[in-house]
Design a protein around this motif. Structure first.
Motif, PDB file in Angstrom:
ATOM      1  N   TYR A  73       0.860  -1.305  -0.013  1.00 26.47           N
ATOM      2  CA  TYR A  73      -0.051   0.203  -0.159  1.00 26.47           C
ATOM      3  C   TYR A  73       0.899   1.393  -0.036  1.00 26.47           C
ATOM      4  O   TYR A  73       0.375   2.506  -0.814  1.00 26.47           O
ATOM      5  N   VAL A  74       1.986   1.232   0.905  1.00 22.61           N
ATOM      6  CA  VAL A  74       2.542   2.433   1.057  1.00 22.61           C
ATOM      7  C   VAL A  74       3.580   2.887  -0.007  1.00 22.61           C
ATOM      8  O   VAL A  74       4.419   3.865  -0.179  1.00 22.61           O
ATOM      9  N   ALA A  75       4.337   1.913  -0.681  1.00 23.63           N
ATOM     10  CA  ALA A  75       5.198   1.809  -1.438  1.00 23.63           C
ATOM     11  C   ALA A  75       4.802   2.292  -2.993  1.00 23.63           C
ATOM     12  O   ALA A  75       4.227   1.166  -3.724  1.00 23.63           O
ATOM     13  N   GLY A  76       5.209   3.200  -3.566  1.00 27.61           N
ATOM     14  CA  GLY A  76       4.988   3.846  -4.657  1.00 27.61           C
ATOM     15  C   GLY A  76       5.555   3.003  -5.879  1.00 27.61           C
ATOM     16  O   GLY A  76       5.084   2.983  -7.086  1.00 27.61           O
ATOM     17  N   ASP A  77       6.818   2.405  -5.551  1.00 30.86           N
ATOM     18  CA  ASP A  77       7.651   1.417  -6.633  1.00 30.86           C
ATOM     19  C   ASP A  77       7.368   0.129  -6.552  1.00 30.86           C
ATOM     20  O   ASP A  77       8.283  -0.757  -6.602  1.00 30.86           O
ATOM     21  N   PHE A  78       6.267  -0.189  -5.545  1.00 26.83           N
ATOM     22  CA  PHE A  78       6.218  -1.843  -5.434  1.00 26.83           C
ATOM     23  C   PHE A  78       5.951  -2.700  -6.471  1.00 26.83           C
ATOM     24  O   PHE A  78       6.530  -3.630  -6.888  1.00 26.83           O
ATOM     25  N   VAL A  79       5.279  -2.084  -7.804  1.00 28.13           N
ATOM     26  CA  VAL A  79       5.043  -2.742  -8.830  1.00 28.13           C
ATOM     27  C   VAL A  79       6.406  -2.618  -9.571  1.00 28.13           C
ATOM     28  O   VAL A  79       6.843  -3.786 -10.295  1.00 28.13           O
ATOM     29  N   GLU A  80       6.992  -1.550  -9.565  1.00 34.84           N
ATOM     30  CA  GLU A  80       8.509  -1.578 -10.261  1.00 34.84           C
ATOM     31  C   GLU A  80       9.480  -2.612  -9.658  1.00 34.84           C
ATOM     32  O   GLU A  80      10.371  -3.039 -10.619  1.00 34.84           O
ATOM     33  N   TYR A  81       9.315  -2.893  -8.605  1.00 37.39           N
ATOM     34  CA  TYR A  81      10.292  -3.893  -8.079  1.00 37.39           C
ATOM     35  C   TYR A  81       9.577  -5.386  -8.055  1.00 37.39           C
ATOM     36  O   TYR A  81       9.853  -6.090  -7.277  1.00 37.39           O
ATOM     37  N   GLY A  82       8.721  -5.361  -8.610  1.00 40.23           N
ATOM     38  CA  GLY A  82       8.263  -6.847  -9.051  1.00 40.23           C
ATOM     39  C   GLY A  82       7.128  -7.266  -7.858  1.00 40.23           C
ATOM     40  O   GLY A  82       6.442  -8.407  -7.882  1.00 40.23           O
ATOM     41  N   GLY A  83       6.350  -6.154  -7.414  1.00 37.76           N
ATOM     42  CA  GLY A  83       5.362  -6.711  -6.300  1.00 37.76           C
ATOM     43  C   GLY A  83       4.106  -7.135  -6.963  1.00 37.76           C
ATOM     44  O   GLY A  83       3.630  -6.380  -8.104  1.00 37.76           O
ATOM     45  N   ARG A  84       3.514  -8.122  -6.646  1.00 38.03           N
ATOM     46  CA  ARG A  84       2.279  -8.400  -7.303  1.00 38.03           C
ATOM     47  C   ARG A  84       1.069  -7.813  -6.794  1.00 38.03           C
ATOM     48  O   ARG A  84       0.973  -7.869  -5.672  1.00 38.03           O
ATOM     49  N   ILE A  85       0.259  -7.330  -7.553  1.00 37.90           N
ATOM     50  CA  ILE A  85      -1.088  -6.737  -7.335  1.00 37.90           C
ATOM     51  C   ILE A  85      -2.244  -7.516  -8.152  1.00 37.90           C
ATOM     52  O   ILE A  85      -1.970  -8.294  -9.185  1.00 37.90           O
ATOM     53  N   ARG A  86      -3.312  -7.516  -7.615  1.00 37.91           N
ATOM     54  CA  ARG A  86      -4.526  -8.065  -8.607  1.00 37.91           C
ATOM     55  C   ARG A  86      -4.949  -7.186  -9.803  1.00 37.91           C
ATOM     56  O   ARG A  86      -4.874  -7.755 -10.694  1.00 37.91           O
ATOM     57  N   LYS A  87      -5.754  -6.202  -9.247  1.00 36.54           N
ATOM     58  CA  LYS A  87      -6.404  -5.400 -10.706  1.00 36.54           C
ATOM     59  C   LYS A  87      -5.676  -3.916 -10.498  1.00 36.54           C
ATOM     60  O   LYS A  87      -5.106  -3.813 -11.272  1.00 36.54           O
ATOM     61  N   GLU A  88      -6.130  -3.435  -9.314  1.00 33.46           N
ATOM     62  CA  GLU A  88      -5.709  -1.947  -9.317  1.00 33.46           C
ATOM     63  C   GLU A  88      -4.635  -1.822  -8.199  1.00 33.46           C
ATOM     64  O   GLU A  88      -4.410  -2.613  -7.407  1.00 33.46           O
ATOM     65  N   GLU A  89      -3.825  -0.713  -8.448  1.00 33.76           N
ATOM     66  CA  GLU A  89      -2.687  -0.641  -7.498  1.00 33.76           C
ATOM     67  C   GLU A  89      -3.096  -0.127  -6.097  1.00 33.76           C
ATOM     68  O   GLU A  89      -3.596   1.126  -6.234  1.00 33.76           O
TER      69      GLU A  89
END
Length: 625
Positions: free
Chosen positions: A95-111
């Motif tokens: 939730y708090v990391a804006g670069d979560f997806v950039e570093y390979g973090g998996r999310i379902r649909k929306e960030e």
């Protein structure tokens, strides 16, 4: 609704304690939560400078230090793994990391970060925001949290520069040892909970999660976000209501709720209403204050047995005598204790009742005349639902009078407690309800049995009802069967069984030689036989006496078993000679008091234990020449 109303009043009466950190005996911290706040276990602490830059970060390895007070919304307080509902400030890495997806973090649909940062920005840009909120918002808007945590050595990446979710042996070639984050964050670093703090080199700032200014800032901001109004069934006021109520009532990971209406399938609301608000509407303020007061009281003075909560508190004064406690915990009987130590006079119910009543009356004089007492028992049948099993709100004077009656009638000598220094403590009075359960069903009794017994004993104390026969019977059978028990366990069971039996008989501990009851006299006979053989054996021999060995059989068939016991006494009477003459004569005196027609094999009642204990206690007292 009365329990909700009284908890609500308790919160308002103790508003000065909101946010004040208190500690349990084990060092664990707790507090009376501000409204719109909850607690979470944090894994990483990130410090931000006042101008919104990264300063440092570290893992929180001490679980007692990890419990963090955080602001929350209705949605975040009841969110699930499939629902995006960010906490307003502190939250999980995803939730708090804006670069979560950039570093390979998996999310379902929306960030999740987009929902989080928009919500935080709304607070930071509101007129209620304080500098600390603005500093944290400014930093997180840069979307570089994971980058900074990697550089600080807190979270780790794989060979492709992506976040490692769960530790695997294949990563051992990248690291000399398993990174500590996987132990702290329960094996998955992407689920680590982050708490933020603001650092200043020039002044000492309060921790963000301990700062009353932060609490007030969010409460004032969030109050404006609540628009759904209706009449509150608790206060009768037209205020913002809520259908989402708090969990984490008994402990941090507790998912059970006392109030819930999220089942919209099948027989919704049992087919009586089309919406939950038709059943009952509760204001957001009442729900928050009542649940927070309940959590605080449980941490402060509640007893939890197998997740069942037993709680007693006063509306005007929180600390009141607990009906579950024994006499010693309620009141240290200095007068009676000194008599016990000096062996001046035997205990009597009259002496004890006078002293205990005097202590309770002194306590009562410090209370307001219209003070009330609350007794509450909670438990959950499933993971998500909790119920109020027992609730009473009664006049404090009536409550204290019922306590006096219980502690002065269900009373006996007990010596199973130990002081902080390890010395054994003797006291006269009523045992604790938990100790009664253990005496009746053994020290290894299942906690479900123990909590059930404790709940069943409440009406006996509060309403003056008779103690259930099965509890007394079970304690009696265990007390008459010392075989296989440690001496301390048997003596504890014996004294508690005597207290339960004496509740109805009212004999008292002091030996009464005038009592001619058959069962009482048989108990005296067995005690004399036990003491006689023990004196003949001397201090070097620790084996059971024949009286103890045959105690259970004696309680079932006294005439037949007494012949066996008396035959076994002959060599010990001969060994003692003139030293045992007094005890031999005493056996004859007591036996002569039993009427001929009563000397039979009819099973003995609980009075047998009273006679046994009183005679044994009397013979072991030191006598002046």
């Amino acid at each position: 609704m009365s329990w909700l109303l009284n908890l609500y009043k308790t919160y308002d009466s103790n508003i000065d304690h909101v946010g004040e950190i208190e500690k349990k005996s084990n060092g664990e911290e707790f507090t009376l939560l501000p409204i719109s706040h909850t607690t979470q276990t944090a894994h990483i602490e990130v410090e931000i400078t006042e101008d919104g830059q990264f300063h440092s970060a570290f893992l929180i390895t001490d679980k007692k230090e990890a419990i963090t007070l955080i602001p929350c919304t209705e949605e975040s307080a009841s969110r699930t793994s499939t629902k995006i509902a960010p906490y307003p400030l502190h939250d999980k890495l995803s939730y708090v990391a804006g670069d979560f997806v950039e570093y390979g973090g998996r999310i379902r649909k929306e960030e999740p970060f987009l929902f989080y940062i928009n919500q935080l920005g709304s607070w930071a840009k509101s007129p209620y925001a304080v500098p600390k909120v603005k500093s944290i918002y400014k930093y997180l808007s840069q979307k570089r949290l994971i980058k900074d945590l990697v550089e600080a050595g807190i979270v780790v990446l794989d060979e492709n520069g992506k976040l490692i979710e769960e530790w695997d042996k294949k990563y051992e070639k990248l690291f000399a040892r398993k990174p500590e984050i996987f132990s702290v964050a329960n094996g998955d670093q992407t689920n680590a909970f982050i708490r933020f703090n603001v650092y200043s080199p020039n002044k000492v700032l309060k921790k963000v999660w301990k700062d009353p200014e932060m609490f007030s800032s969010f409460i004032r901001y969030y109050q404006e976000q609540l628009t759904n109004k209706d009449y509150c069934y608790v206060t009768g006021k037209y205020t913002p209501i809520t259908e989402k109520h708090a969990n984490k009532i008994r402990y941090a990971g507790d998912k059970a709720k006392l109030i819930s209406s999220n089942d919209n399938t099948g027989f919704t609301f049992r087919g009586r209403f089309t919406s939950s608000s038709e059943a009952a509407s509760i204001s957001y303020e009442v729900s928050q204050k009542a649940h927070n007061a309940l959590k605080w009281l449980i941490n402060r003075q509640g007893k939890i047995i197998d997740n069942r909560v037993f709680l007693v508190w006063g509306n005007e004064q929180l600390d009141v005598p607990d009906s579950m406690d024994d006499t010693y915990d309620i009141y240290t009987l200095d007068f009676i204790q000194s008599q016990r130590n000096n062996n001046k006079v035997p205990y009597t119910n009259q002496d004890f009742a006078r002293e205990f009543t005097r202590a309770i009356e002194g306590y009562k004089n410090n209370l307001q005349t219209e003070s009330k007492i609350n007794l509450l028992v909670l438990d959950s049948a499933t993971i998500g639902r909790m119920a109020v099993l027992y609730y009473r709100n009664m006049d404090i004077g009536l409550y204290l009078n019922r306590l006096i009656n219980w502690h002065t009638t269900c009373a006996w000598i007990h010596d199973y407690k130990k002081s902080i220094t390890g010395h054994r403590i003797s006291f006269y009075g009523a045992p604790a309800t938990k100790d009664i359960a253990l005496a009746a069903y053994g020290p290894n009794a299942d906690e479900k049995v123990v909590k059930g017994i404790m709940e069943r004993l409440l009406p006996c104390i509060i309403d003056g009802r008779k103690i259930p026969f099965d509890i007394v019977r079970s304690a009696f059978y265990r007390a008459t069967n010392p075989a296989g028990k440690e001496l301390w366990e048997w003596k504890k069971t014996l004294s508690i069984a005597c207290a339960l039996i004496n509740k109805e008989e009212g004999y008292g501990v002091a030996l009464d030689p005038e009592i001619s009851d058959r069962d009482y006299l048989f108990g005296r006979l067995l005690a004399i036989a036990d003491v006689l053989e023990r004196r003949a054996l001397g201090g070097d021999e620790s084996r059971e006496t024949n009286a103890m060995r045959y105690m259970n059989a004696f309680s079932q068939h006294p005439e037949r078993t007494w012949k066996t016991i008396q035959d076994s006494l002959l060599p010990y009477q001969a060994k003692l000679g003139s030293k045992g003459l007094y005890l031999s004569k005493l056996i004859d005196e007591v036996a002569l008091k039993i009427r001929y027609e009563d000397f039979n094999n009819k099973p003995l009642s609980g009075k047998f234990l009273l006679g046994f204990y009183s005679q044994r206690h009397d013979l072991y007292q030191k006598r002046e020449k």
